[in-house]
Design an enzyme around this catalytic site. Structure first.
Site, short mmCIF file in Angstrom:
data_model
loop_
_atom_site.label_atom_id
_atom_site.label_comp_id
_atom_site.label_asym_id
_atom_site.label_seq_id
_atom_site.Cartn_x
_atom_site.Cartn_y
_atom_site.Cartn_z
N CYS A 12 0.82 -1.21 0.00
CA CYS A 12 0.00 0.00 0.00
C CYS A 12 0.86 1.27 0.00
O CYS A 12 1.96 1.29 0.55
CB CYS A 12 -0.87 0.04 1.26
SG CYS A 12 -1.84 -1.44 1.47
N ARG A 55 4.58 0.64 -6.22
CA ARG A 55 4.58 -0.25 -5.06
C ARG A 55 3.63 -1.43 -5.24
O ARG A 55 3.71 -2.41 -4.50
CB ARG A 55 4.18 0.54 -3.79
CG ARG A 55 5.18 1.61 -3.42
CD ARG A 55 4.64 2.51 -2.35
NE ARG A 55 4.54 1.85 -1.05
CZ ARG A 55 5.54 1.74 -0.18
NH1 ARG A 55 6.71 2.24 -0.48
NH2 ARG A 55 5.37 1.14 0.97
N TRP A 89 -2.99 -2.55 -1.63
CA TRP A 89 -2.60 -3.87 -2.11
C TRP A 89 -3.29 -4.85 -1.16
O TRP A 89 -2.94 -4.94 0.00
CB TRP A 89 -1.08 -4.01 -2.03
CG TRP A 89 -0.53 -5.22 -2.69
CD1 TRP A 89 -0.22 -5.38 -4.02
CD2 TRP A 89 -0.18 -6.45 -2.06
NE1 TRP A 89 0.29 -6.64 -4.24
CE2 TRP A 89 0.33 -7.31 -3.06
CE3 TRP A 89 -0.25 -6.93 -0.74
CZ2 TRP A 89 0.76 -8.61 -2.79
CZ3 TRP A 89 0.19 -8.22 -0.48
CH2 TRP A 89 0.69 -9.05 -1.50
N ASN A 142 -1.12 1.26 5.95
CA ASN A 142 -0.26 0.28 5.30
C ASN A 142 0.24 -0.64 6.39
O ASN A 142 0.76 -0.17 7.40
CB ASN A 142 0.92 0.99 4.61
CG ASN A 142 1.92 0.02 4.02
OD1 ASN A 142 1.60 -1.15 3.78
ND2 ASN A 142 3.13 0.49 3.79
N GLY A 143 0.09 -1.95 6.20
CA GLY A 143 0.53 -2.90 7.22
C GLY A 143 -0.58 -3.90 7.50
O GLY A 143 -1.54 -4.01 6.73
N GLU A 187 18.15 -15.66 -10.85
CA GLU A 187 17.70 -14.28 -11.05
C GLU A 187 17.08 -14.12 -12.44
O GLU A 187 16.05 -13.45 -12.59
CB GLU A 187 18.89 -13.32 -10.83
CG GLU A 187 18.60 -11.86 -11.09
CD GLU A 187 17.46 -11.27 -10.25
OE1 GLU A 187 16.98 -11.93 -9.32
OE2 GLU A 187 17.05 -10.14 -10.56
N LYS A 203 13.25 -12.90 -13.03
CA LYS A 203 12.96 -11.72 -13.86
C LYS A 203 11.91 -12.06 -14.90
O LYS A 203 10.94 -11.34 -15.10
CB LYS A 203 14.26 -11.32 -14.54
CG LYS A 203 14.72 -9.96 -14.68
CD LYS A 203 14.91 -9.01 -13.56
CE LYS A 203 14.07 -9.12 -12.35
NZ LYS A 203 14.63 -8.85 -11.11
N GLU A 225 8.29 -12.92 -13.30
CA GLU A 225 7.54 -11.85 -12.63
C GLU A 225 6.94 -10.85 -13.61
O GLU A 225 5.86 -10.32 -13.36
CB GLU A 225 8.35 -11.15 -11.53
CG GLU A 225 9.52 -10.32 -11.96
CD GLU A 225 10.27 -9.72 -10.77
OE1 GLU A 225 9.66 -9.39 -9.75
OE2 GLU A 225 11.50 -9.54 -10.89
N HIS A 274 17.92 -35.24 -12.43
CA HIS A 274 17.27 -35.84 -11.26
C HIS A 274 15.78 -35.55 -11.23
O HIS A 274 15.18 -35.51 -10.15
CB HIS A 274 17.98 -35.38 -9.99
CG HIS A 274 19.40 -35.80 -9.97
ND1 HIS A 274 19.81 -37.07 -9.63
CD2 HIS A 274 20.54 -35.13 -10.32
CE1 HIS A 274 21.13 -37.16 -9.74
NE2 HIS A 274 21.58 -35.99 -10.17
N LYS A 287 6.31 -3.55 -4.97
CA LYS A 287 7.74 -3.23 -5.00
C LYS A 287 8.37 -3.46 -3.63
O LYS A 287 9.45 -4.01 -3.51
CB LYS A 287 7.93 -1.77 -5.43
CG LYS A 287 9.37 -1.31 -5.47
CD LYS A 287 10.12 -1.97 -6.61
CE LYS A 287 11.56 -1.52 -6.69
NZ LYS A 287 12.35 -2.45 -7.54
#
Ligand code: M6R
Length: 608
Positions: free
Chosen positions: A2, A27, A75, A101-102, A481, A485, A488, A504, A603
Site C-alpha cells: 500500500c 509499489r 494492495w 499500510n501494514g 535471477e 525476472k 515476474e 534428477h 515493490k
C-alpha cells in the site's frame, strides 16, 4: 504494498494526493482512494482498479475541494480488491478517516469486541477496525485516542488520520511500516516513500516505530507513545527529481536497465581509493576481518539471489564460510550465530518485512549486522549496526535491475577486500581485480547495446509456456535471477536449476521447442554445462546460451548464443544478467503487459 500520501496546507489537497499516489503506483496496488476535509465534513472517494479511475471520478481532484486530506493505494491483504475495501475507511458517523499500510494482526478480536458494542462494519479490512477503535477512544482529544489505539493494536502499521473535529491538523503514526513526513513551503506532507513528495519538498523526517507526527499547514510536531513531544532531525533528500521520472523511456524498467553503467560506477568508485578498496562504513578493523568465522547473507527475492552469488564469491575469495538464507526462513529457523559471525542483510527498499525481522533476530543473537541497502534512511539502514549503501538511486519498476547489479558490486568489494586482508590475494591479483571491477560499467554498456537482437529473439517466445534456466556454481545463481525476472514480468512459468541437477527429475519436462537458457561463464565448469546443453537439446529443447567470448564452439550445441566480454570469473554475474534482463523485458513488452507493475506484485513487501 500500500501507498500513503497526506497533505495539509495552503493548496487544494486532492490534486497533490493524486499526484503523490501516482508516484507510488510502482509499489503495487489494486484500488485507490482519498479523503478530503472540505471545511464542513470529510469526503471519501475510492474505487477498485487503477488510480486513473479515481482521477477520472474526481476530475483530477477538482470535485474534492479542501486543503487537507489523505490518499491511498491498496494492495489487498484482508478482503478482496473492491470499492468497499479500498481505503480510506471511516468511523460510523464519518468524522474520522484512516489510511493504513501494514497488517493489524489482532483485528478479528478487536472487531468482535467493537461489533458487540454496536459497531457496524462495512468492509472486510483490518483497517476499518482502526477507524472504529479511534472512534471508540475519541472523546475530543485525537492524540489520546491515537495513543490508546497504538496500545491496543498488534502488528504493523503506517497510518494517516484526519478528524473532522480537528481539521487544522493531520496525524501520522508508524510501527514497522515505512512513513516519512515532509515540510514544504506550501504545507506539510506524509508519504510511504520519497518520490511521492519530492516535487513539493526535499526536507523530510523519518518516523521511527511508535512515533506520532502532528502536521499543520506550517509546522510538524513529533510525539512518542507517551504523548511526550520529541525532537527529530530533518534530512535533506539529495535525489535528482528526474530520477523518479521516466525521462522519455517507455517503461521505468528500461530506463533503470540503461542506468546500470552509472549506478554500478556510483556504487564502486567512492570505495576505490589509491588502488585500494576502502569501505569506511564497514567499521571493521583488519584484525576483526581476519577473525571472521562465518557470514550469513539474508534477503528476499532478487536480493537473495545476490546473496547466493555472494556465497560463491565470498567463500571463493576470502575462504570465510557463508550461508545464504531467505529472510522468511532465517527468522524462524533458530539459526546458530556464534562469536565472529557477520550477518549481511541485503535489501533494495530497506523495508522488506521479513528482512527487517531477520535483521532484528540476528542482532538479538549477538551477530554484527551489515545492511546492504539502497534507500537511505530506511528501516534496515537505520537498524543495522553498519550500512553499506548501494547508490542505485530510486528504483521504480517492480522488477529490480539496477539495485540488483549494485548489490553485486557491494558484495564483490567486500569479498575482494576480505581476501586481501586475510592474505589470500597478492598485490598483482588484487590490482587485476580492481581493473576488472572498473571495466564492468563499460562492459554493461556494451551488452545493453545488443538490445535489438535480444528483442528479436524474445519476440519468438511470447507464447512460451515454460522456460528453464540452467547453470553451475555462480551461473546457477544468475539462472535463479534470470528466471525470476522472466516470470515476474512475463507471467511465463520458468524455473532455474543447477545444471547438474536436471537429470534428477526436471529433464522429464523438456519437450520439442522448450526454451532452455544455459549460462556458462565458469571455465572449469564449461564442459560440464556443455554436456547438459547437449542433453536437453537431444530432447528437443531450443537452447539460448550465455557464455564468455572465447567459447565459440558452444555454437555447435546451442541454437542462439550471447557472448560476454572478459572479466574475472567471480564477476561474471554482473555481465550475464544484462541479456537476461533485456530478454525478460522484451517478452513482457511483446506480450503487451504492464512491465513496471506486474499483477499481484508489490515493490516493497512490508508485510510478512
Ligand atoms: O526491497 P528488497 O530488496 O528487500 O526486496 C526484495 C524482493 O521483494 C525483491 O527483490 C523482488 O523479488 C523483486 N520484485 C525482484 O525483481
Amino acid at each position: 504494498m500500500c501507498g500513503i500520501v497526506g497533505y495539509i496546507g495552503k493548496k487544494q489537497a486532492a490534486p497533490i494526493l493524486l499526484d503523490g499516489l501516482s508516484k507510488l503506483e510502482y509499489r503495487g496496488y489494486d484500488s485507490a482512494g482519498m479523503a478530503v476535509y472540505d471545511g464542513k465534513m470529510i469526503h471519501v472517494q475510492k474505487s477498485a482498479g487503477r488510480l486513473k479511475t479515481l482521477d477520472e471520478q474526481t476530475h483530477g481532484g477538482d470535485t474534492m475541494p479542501g486543503m487537507s486530506g489523505v490518499g491511498h493505494t491498496r494492495w489487498a491483504t484482508h478482503g478482496v480488491p473492491s470499492d468497499i475495501n479500498a481505503h480510506p475507511h471511516y468511523n460510523t458517523d464519518e468524522t474520522i478517516a484512516v489510511v493504513h499500510n501494514g497488517i493489524i494482526e489482532n483485528y478479528l478480536k478487536l472487531k468482535k469486541k467493537l461489533a458487540a458494542k454496536g459497531c457496524k462494519f462495512r468492509s472486510d479490512t483490518d483497517t476499518e477496525v482502526v477507524a472504529m477503535l479511534l472512534d471508540y477512544y475519541y472523546h475530543g482529544d485525537p492524540m489520546e485516542a491515537i495513543v490508546k489505539v497504538m496500545h491496543r493494536v498488534e502488528g504493523s502499521y503506517a497510518l494517516g488520520i484526519i478528524f473532522a473535529d480537528h481539521p487544522e491538523v493531520l496525524y501520522a503514526v508508524r510501527k514497522d511500516s515505512p512513513l516519512i513526513v515532509g515540510k514544504g513551503k506550501d504545507g506539510c506532507y506524509i508519504a510511504s516513500d520519497v518520490p511521492a513528495i519530492l516535487r513539493y519538498t526535499r526536507k523530510v523526517y523519518y518516523l521511527q516505530n511508535e512515533e506520532i507526527a502532528v502536521l499543520s499547514d506550517e509546522a510538524v510536531h513529533f510525539y512518542n507513545i507517551d504523548s511526550e513531544e520529541i525532537e527529530k532531525e530533518q534530512k535533506t533528500i539529495e535525489w535528482d527529481i528526474n530520477a523518479a521520472e521516466k525521462g522519455g523511456y517507455e517503461y521505468f524498467m528500461l530506463k533503470e536497465m540503461n542506468e546500470q553503467p552509472k549506478t554500478v560506477t556510483d556504487t564502486l568508485n567512492p570505495r576505490l581509493k589509491n588502488g585500494d578498496i576502502v569501505i569506511e562504513e564497514l567499521g571493521m578493523s583488519d584484525e576483526e576481518i581476519r577473525s571472521l568465522r562465518k557470514i550469513h547473507i539474508v534477503a528476499c527475492g532478487s536480493a537473495y539471489h545476490t546473496g547466493i552469488t555472494g556465497k560463491y564469491v565470498l567463500e571463493g575469495l576470502s575462504r570465510i564460510q557463508v550461508e545464504t538464507d531467505l529472510a522468511s526462513e532465517f527468522r524462524y529457523r533458530d539459526p546458530i550465530i556464534e562469536k565472529g559471525t557477520l550477518v549481511i542483510i541485503i535489501s533494495q527498499s530497506g523495508e522488506t518485512a521479513d528482512s527487517l525481522a531477520a535483521l532484528r533476530e540476528a542482532k538479538k543473537r549477538g551477530a554484527l549486522t551489515l545492511g546492504i541497502v539502497n534507500v537511505v534512511g530506511s528501516s534496515i539502514a537505520r537498524e543495522a549496526d553498519r550500512v553499506m549503501y548501494t547508490w542505485a538511486g530510486p528504483e521504480i519498476a517492480v522488477a529490480t535491475t539496477k539495485a540488483y547489479t549494485a548489490q553485486l558490486i557491494a558484495l564483490y568489494l567486500l569479498a575482494v577486500k576480505f581476501a586481501k586482508i586475510r592474505g589470500l590475494l597478492d598485490e598483482r591479483a588484487f590490482a587485476s581485480m580492481i581493473k576488472d571491477l572498473k571495466a564492468i560499467p563499460a562492459q554493461i554498456q556494451m551488452l545493453l547495446a545488443n538490445k535489438e537482437n535480444i528483442q528479436r529473439f524474445a519476440n519468438r517466445y511470447l507464447a512460451a509456456k515454460d522456460v528453464f534456466f540452467i547453470g553451475r556454481g555462480i551461473d546457477y545463481a544468475i539462472s535463479l535471477e534470470g528466471s525470476l525476472k522472466l516470470k515476474e514480468i512475463s507471467y511465463i512459468h520458468s524455473e532455474a536449476y543447477a545444471a547438474g541437477e536436471l537429470k534428477h527429475g526436471t529433464i522429464s519436462l523438456i519437450e520439442e521447442g522448450t526454451l532452455v537458457t544455459a549460462v556458462s561463464t565458469q571455465e572449469d565448469l564449461y564442459k560440464k554445462t556443455l554436456s547438459n546443453i547437449v542433453e536437453v537439446r537431444t530432447r528437443g529443447a531450443f537452447v539460448m546460451a550465455v557464455t564468455n567470448e572465447d567459447n565459440t564452439e558452444i555454437e555447435k550445441a546451442a541454437d542462439y548464443v550471447i557472448y560476454l566480454p572478459k572479466t574475472n570469473r567471480f564477476f561474471t554475474n554482473s555481465l550475464a544478467i544484462i541479456p537476461l534482463q533485456l530478454f525478460s523485458y522484451y517478452v513482457s513488452v511483446g506480450k503487451g503487459l504492464d512491465v513496471d507493475k506486474p499483477r499481484n506484485l508489490a515493490k516493497s513487501v512490508t508485510v510478512e
